[in-house]
Every structure is written in C-alpha cells, then in structure tokens.
Design an enzyme around this catalytic site. Structure first.
Site, PDB file in Angstrom:
ATOM      1  N   GLU A  45       0.752  -1.266   0.064  1.00  0.00           N
ATOM      2  CA  GLU A  45       0.018  -0.004   0.085  1.00  0.00           C
ATOM      3  C   GLU A  45       1.051   1.159   0.076  1.00  0.00           C
ATOM      4  O   GLU A  45       1.855   1.088   0.697  1.00  0.00           O
ATOM      5  CB  GLU A  45      -1.096  -0.052   1.173  1.00  0.00           C
ATOM      6  CG  GLU A  45      -1.699   1.224   1.404  1.00  0.00           C
ATOM      7  CD  GLU A  45      -2.997   1.235   2.408  1.00  0.00           C
ATOM      8  OE1 GLU A  45      -2.743   0.790   3.258  1.00  0.00           O
ATOM      9  OE2 GLU A  45      -3.865   1.952   2.289  1.00  0.00           O
ATOM     10  N   CYS A 240      -6.387   0.855   3.287  1.00  0.00           N
ATOM     11  CA  CYS A 240      -7.599   2.052   3.094  1.00  0.00           C
ATOM     12  C   CYS A 240      -7.382   2.936   1.918  1.00  0.00           C
ATOM     13  O   CYS A 240      -8.601   3.520   1.266  1.00  0.00           O
ATOM     14  CB  CYS A 240      -7.260   3.059   4.355  1.00  0.00           C
ATOM     15  SG  CYS A 240      -7.585   2.181   5.790  1.00  0.00           S
ATOM     16  N   ASN A 377     -12.056  -3.181   0.870  1.00  0.00           N
ATOM     17  CA  ASN A 377     -10.936  -3.242   1.798  1.00  0.00           C
ATOM     18  C   ASN A 377     -11.340  -3.735   3.296  1.00  0.00           C
ATOM     19  O   ASN A 377     -11.867  -4.988   3.413  1.00  0.00           O
ATOM     20  CB  ASN A 377      -9.879  -2.182   1.964  1.00  0.00           C
ATOM     21  CG  ASN A 377      -8.828  -2.526   3.293  1.00  0.00           C
ATOM     22  OD1 ASN A 377      -8.465  -3.370   3.080  1.00  0.00           O
ATOM     23  ND2 ASN A 377      -8.721  -1.308   3.832  1.00  0.00           N
ATOM     24  N   GLU A 378     -11.516  -2.929   4.228  1.00  0.00           N
ATOM     25  CA  GLU A 378     -11.993  -3.000   5.467  1.00  0.00           C
ATOM     26  C   GLU A 378     -13.524  -2.734   5.622  1.00  0.00           C
ATOM     27  O   GLU A 378     -13.731  -1.423   6.052  1.00  0.00           O
ATOM     28  CB  GLU A 378     -10.934  -2.484   6.496  1.00  0.00           C
ATOM     29  CG  GLU A 378      -9.754  -3.306   6.710  1.00  0.00           C
ATOM     30  CD  GLU A 378      -8.632  -2.619   7.836  1.00  0.00           C
ATOM     31  OE1 GLU A 378      -9.055  -1.253   7.995  1.00  0.00           O
ATOM     32  OE2 GLU A 378      -7.773  -3.283   8.183  1.00  0.00           O
TER      33      GLU A 378
HETATM   34  O1  AHR Z   1      -1.763  -1.018   6.900  1.00  0.00           O
HETATM   35  C1  AHR Z   1      -2.233   0.017   7.172  1.00  0.00           C
HETATM   36  C2  AHR Z   1      -3.811   0.020   7.162  1.00  0.00           C
HETATM   37  O2  AHR Z   1      -4.345  -0.791   8.139  1.00  0.00           O
HETATM   38  C3  AHR Z   1      -4.534  -0.450   6.026  1.00  0.00           C
HETATM   39  O3  AHR Z   1      -4.516   0.737   4.941  1.00  0.00           O
HETATM   40  C4  AHR Z   1      -5.880  -0.718   6.506  1.00  0.00           C
HETATM   41  O4  AHR Z   1      -6.278  -1.994   5.498  1.00  0.00           O
HETATM   42  C5  AHR Z   1      -5.621  -1.212   7.849  1.00  0.00           C
HETATM   43  O5  AHR Z   1      -6.221  -0.504   8.589  1.00  0.00           O
END
Ligand code: AHR
Length: 671
Positions: A45, A240, A377-378
């Site tokens: 990321e 994120c 994602n989350e």
């Molecule tokens: O790895 C950092 C963040 O942690 C990522 O963007 C997210 O998916 C998680 O909350």
C-alpha cells in the site's frame, strides 16, 4: 542475507538436566494438506511513502505541477507562470519560464525531491522534461544537481544542458552522472542560452539503474528485497487507499494505466490521517500503477491480488453510510462493477478487447493471468446495536459477485471480515462470507504481544467447510505503541505463523503489513522494510516472513506434543511449532518458536524415518529483546545457519536440541 556460521544444536547438558524435555512427535509418513504456493506473500500500500518517494524510483516530487498548490516541492525564481492548458488532458498544469529582464538574473525551478534528491557517486540519472518554446526561438535548460554544502565553491556538482526549440511539445531527455554521493541535494533548472520563453511539464528524474532497468522503474534495492521475500501472492494497491476518504479519492485503477504523463494525481489519505504524523506533500502520482503492479507479480513469479473499491469509502472516516456522497447507492453501483469487470479484461483480455489493448499498448500483449480479485478493503455491516445501517457491505458484495461470477466463473473472489479479527463485526461478517460463497475472506489483525501469544489455536477451530482464509494484514504491535520492529514482536509473529502453517488447509494466504516505510516519512509502524533515499534495511519481521516463505514446503505434517498441537498451550512452556514436508527437496522442515524466557530441551521424534543424518538448522535470535535492525546496523539480527545431528532413535529418528530462550529455529532434515 544469511550468515553461515557453525551453530550446532548439541544439548547444553546442564540446562537439559534440570528443565523438562518436550517431545515433539512428527508423523513423516502421512502427508497432510497441501501448503498453497500463495501461502506467504506481500501486501503493498502507498503508506509511509511506499510508492512515491519509495519503491517507485521517480525522484522529482510534484513532477506534473498538479499538487493543489501547484509549486509545492518546487522553488521557482525569476519570471514564471503556472499555466493550465498543457499537453496532458488529465494533468493540464505546467510552468512557463521567461527571460528575467537582465542577463545576470536567473529564471528557473528547483525541486526538493522526496526528503531531498539523493544521488550516489558514479551513478547515472535520467532526466526528462516535456518542453516547448511557445513563441518560437530556442533556449537551453541547464539541469544540475546542487548540494547543501555551504562552504563549497560551486553548489552544482553535476550539470547537463538540454536544448529546447520549436513551438511543439516534445520530450527531451539527458543523463547526469554524479561524481559524489549526496543525500540531501536538489535538482535545479536554469533557463539559459537564448532564453526564449520556455514551457516545461512533467519534469522527471530516475536512476538509470532501476529494477530490471525499466524507464518508469522501481528502486532496485527495494524491489530486490521484495523478490527475496519469495512471495507467493501480491496484494495491492491497499488498504485504506482503495476505499478513499471519500469516493472521489478512492483508488481508481483506470487512472493508473496508460502513459504516465497522463495519469491524474490522486490524494493520499496518509498525508492527513494522523495529525501527529502529518505530510502535506504526500500524494499518489499513480506512476506505480496497475500495469507496474502486474509486472512486478510476473517478475516475482507470484499471483496478483488486486483489491477494488466496492463503492463504500472508508467506514472509519465515514461512520454514517447513509450520508450523501460518501457511499454509492446500491442502484448506482454499475460503473464500479464495470471497473471490476474491466480490470479482469485489462489483466487477461485479448489484445483486441478494449482493456486488453491498453495492456498490449503498454508493452504486454500476453495476459497477466489474473486469478484473484478482492472486493472492498476493511468493510463491514452494521447490526442494530452498532448503528443499525444494515448489510451495507454484503449487499454491495452480492452485486459485484453476481456480475463477476457470471462473466468470469473461475475468478476467485475475496471478501473481508472487516478491520477486526474478533468482536461483533467479525462475528457478523464471517458467516455472511460463507453464505455469499466467496472463495476467501480477508482478515486483519494488528494486535499486541498478549494477543499473539494467546491465539496460537486461532485457525484450528475454523469451519473447514467455509471459505478459505486470507490473513491479509497482520503484525504484532508492542503494547502501548512502545515496540515496533523490535525482536520480541517479530518473534511472536513467527509463533503465530506456525498456527497459520499448521492450518494450511484453511489458510491459503497470509501477508504481513505494512510493507515499506521511509524513515523520514512514516505514518504507521511496524513495517517490514525501512529505507531512506540511499539505503534500506530489513526488519526482523521481514526475516520471519522470508524464513517461512523459503521453507513453506508442500504439505503439512502432523506435529504434536502430548497429542496436542504445539501452540503455546498450558503446559507447553511457550513453545509453538509446525512441520511440513517438501516434495521437491525431500526435506522435513520443522519450525519451533520458543517464546519463553528459558531454554527448552526438545526431543523431536521423526516417526517414519530411520537412521542418522545431519540436519540443517536456521536460527533467528537476539542479544536483547529490544534489539532491532536499523539503517546503521542493518544486520544486527539476521538468520544464522548451522547443523544438527539426527540420531537413530527407537523406531524413529531423533533430533535433540536445547532451543534457547526467545528463539525461532528451523530444522531441515532430508528424508
Ligand atoms: O496497513 C495499514 C492500514 O491498516 C491499511 O490501510 C488498512 O487496511 C488497515 O486499517
């Protein structure tokens, strides 16, 4: 990096005489579940300057003048204007440089790079610029590396001239060779020669020695570090940033392909997510985009696992999903779903398909052979006790799933159980992932030492009929944020990974997170690989990941102590262990983590093996629990190789060892 020194696992007789010997029973006769080739991978990321300012080797910040403050990262001097009718539709801004009114005055620009422009002695750098002389005539751009050495005779320590002429936009390139190493330099451009008015756009500087020598390339040391992790799968581009703070700022893969000059800038939420680690100059250039991600997967020989927005922007930042503008209404999801379908076409479609053609034009007519796709994602659903907004994620996932399954039935879909590995949201989502028949779901857990030590059996109890698990983000975060990549937290990750490995029938992928961090620009730690502009080092967590990946074997073997899995259970004295067989090498590979503060005598019984042999051992240990690798001491803790004698025991080969306190050890025994 692995030191070969003669460590042996001979018994330290005095200790073993007092401590109880732990008998580990390994059945080498019966092969268990296959360990998936995808098992240990990487998750990328753009956080902590992982892409722009990191892996992506571009050295100029704000190269297209598209940051909201168009000259951020630049010092402009003399006579100049920022204009917005440039040659690249999606990056329209450029700078007009004009004669400063007197020959002794200078007009030009200076870029500060990402935490400085850093160059190495004798290395070469490829400068490029799109330029024109809009009123005709010609000019010379004097391009220099300048340093901060206030006592030096000349600030410029390498210079090249670029002649610009003609009213048409053209790309000009030149090479600079640096005679010195400079960590905090800058790139300076003077308008010289005839000083005709000159427009400049997309000003770029790359080392010529990138990973695989590619022009729009990656930083070689960082890409090599990824390659050396032996990843089986590569999840990208987040995290994120896939979701965005709002829909506008979500990651849009279509913007990340095609000529780099025309890839529009996106905000990067990590510039402002943590007010106490604020980086106002952190944006996503998309120079490292989906084509480059797929290409890296190919380089690494691993599966690509792209993740796309499901039409919900970050739920942490937007707790009310009914608020207009932050989430796409169910009826309006079509373009998002189309993006997902088009992505598969971009990766796998024939060259005469719309998106397959884009891939081919970028230099890759062959398909990338994409097999996995993550949706969201989350994300999570809400029950009545927690907002009452209902199944906002799963109702969207259903729609994506229906469309993707209809067009690409063999594509493996990955859902999510949200940001937590337990609790109401996890409990709500896990059964829904099963109902929706996703192939895998993505679990995240950033947890403290206690959690890692007490969840050794996490996957032993999972429903074997449900979807497979992708532990997509995890790391041990020292309690109270006081430990990050210190030895102790990494050791507990190794302990946890023995549980992942033992349950390879249900866990098919696991990726530590985050992957990269710039020492001057991080927002989140721990991280696997740290770097500044000239150097990098691998954390102990990196070595844990690498050791598992390089020794993952092909099939799980049963390993028990008193008929129980070795997972830090009561009476197991902080031991965690797993075993695999590798059909290719014919080795039994045993991983043992001693998380206790005492040496633990081990008797490893290799049922189904006879006779004596020499085993190879690999040890990861420390001089102090708070030891960590750093830029200045990058190899303070690295794996050490040694050997160990295997005896002919009664009915089974026998390996005796005293595993030191707080140590991760791998035993490799040829069958
Ligand atoms: O790895 C950092 C963040 O942690 C990522 O963007 C997210 O998916 C998680 O909350």
């Amino acid at each position: 990096m692995m030191k070969k020194i003669l460590t042996t696992c001979l018994l330290a007789a005095s200790l073993s005489a007092t401590a109880q010997t732990h008998v580990l029973d390994i059945n080498t006769k019966k092969l268990g579940a296959p360990v998936q080739p995808t098992m240990y991978g990487i998750f990328f990321e753009d956080i902590n300057y992982a892409a722009d300012g990191g892996l992506y080797a571009e050295m100029v910040k704000n190269r297209s003048f598209e940051f909201p403050q168009h000259l951020m990262g630049w010092r402009a001097f003399g006579q100049f204007d920022v204009k917005d009718d440039g040659p690249f539709e999606r990056n329209p801004h450029y700078v007009r440089l004009k004669y400063a009114g007197h020959n002794d005055k200078f007009t030009g620009l200076e870029n500060e790079g990402f935490f400085g422009i850093a160059v190495k002695k004798d290395a070469t750098y490829r400068f490029s610029v799109w330029a024109r002389c809009p009123e005709g005539g010609k000019s010379t751009l004097e391009v220099s590396f300048v340093d901060n050495d206030t006592m030096g005779e000349d600030q410029r320590f390498a210079t090249v001239n670029v002649e610009v002429s003609g009213k048409e936009w053209k790309k000009y390139t030149a090479t600079l060779k640096s005679p010195v190493t400079e960590a905090k330099g800058a790139l300076r451009i003077f308008l010289m020669g005839d000083k005709a008015t000159t427009d400049v756009e997309h000003i770029s500087l790359f080392p010529t020695d990138t990973w695989k020598g590619r022009e729009n390339g990656m930083r070689k040391d960082l890409a090599q570090a990824l390659f050396d992790m032996h990843p089986g799968v590569f999840r990208f581009p987040g995290g994120c940033i896939v979701e965005g703070t709002d829909l506008e700022s979500r990651y849009q893969w279509k913007n990340s392909v095609g000529p780099v000059e025309n890839r529009p800038l996106n905000e990067n939420r990590w510039h402002y997510t943590f007010g106490h680690r604020f980086y106002p100059d952190y944006f996503q250039s998309y120079g490292l985009g989906f084509f480059e991600f797929f290409q890296l997967c190919e380089d690494f020989g691993c599966e690509a696992l792209p993740v796309i927005s499901c039409g919900l922007s970050c739920q942490f930042q937007n707790p009310d999903p009914t608020k207009p503008g932050v989430h796409v209404a169910l009826d309006d999801l079509d373009s998002y779903i189309q993006d997902a379908l088009d992505l598969v076409e971009f990766a796998n479609g024939p060259v005469d398909s719309k998106w397959g053609k884009v891939r081919a034009e970028m230099g890759h007519p062959e398909p990338f052979n994409l097999k996995y796709l993550g949706v969201g994602n989350e994300q999570w659903d809400y029950d009545e006790a927690h907002g009452g907004f209902g199944p906002v994620f799963t109702e969207r996932l259903k729609k994506f799933s229906a469309a993707l399954r209809a067009k690409y039935p063999s594509l493996k879909l990955i859902g999510t159980t949200g940001p937590n590995s337990e609790g109401w949201d996890f409990d709500l989502l896990q059964p829904r992932m099963k109902e929706l028949k996703v192939d895998l779901y993505d679990e995240h857990y950033y947890r403290n030492e206690k959690w890692f030590l007490s969840h050794g059996l996490r996957y032993d109890t999972y429903d074997r009929k449900g979807p497979r698990v992708f532990a997509g983000e995890y790391a041990c975060h020292g309690a109270d944020g006081k430990k990050w990549n210190h030895f102790e937290t990494s050791l507990y990750e190794a302990a946890h990974m023995t549980g992942i490995e033992r349950n390879a029938d249900i866990v098919h992928m696991a990726t530590y997170a985050p992957l990269f961090a710039h020492v001057e620009g991080w927002q989140w730690r721990p991280d696997a690989i740290w770097f500044d502009n000239l150097r990098s080092f691998k954390s102990v967590s990196y070595y844990v990941q690498q050791l598992f990946a390089m020794n993952k074997g092909t099939n799980v073997l049963s390993l028990t102590m008193d008929k129980k899995p070795v997972a830090g259970q009561d009476g197991q004295d902080g031991l965690f262990a797993s075993a695999v067989f590798d059909k290719q090498t014919g080795e039994v590979i045993v991983k043992v983590v001693n998380t206790s503060a005492q040496t633990q005598p081990l008797s490893i019984q290799l049922q189904g093996m006879k006779g004596t042999r020499t085993a190879q051992i690999i040890t990861l240990t420390h001089n102090g629990m708070d030891d960590e690798n750093t830029l200045d001491d990058p190899e303070k803790i690295i794996p050490v190789e040694g050997t160990c004698q295997v005896d002919a025991g009664k009915g089974a080969s026998l390996l005796l060892d005293d595993i030191p306190a707080k140590t991760f050890r791998i035993y490799k025994i040829k069958k």
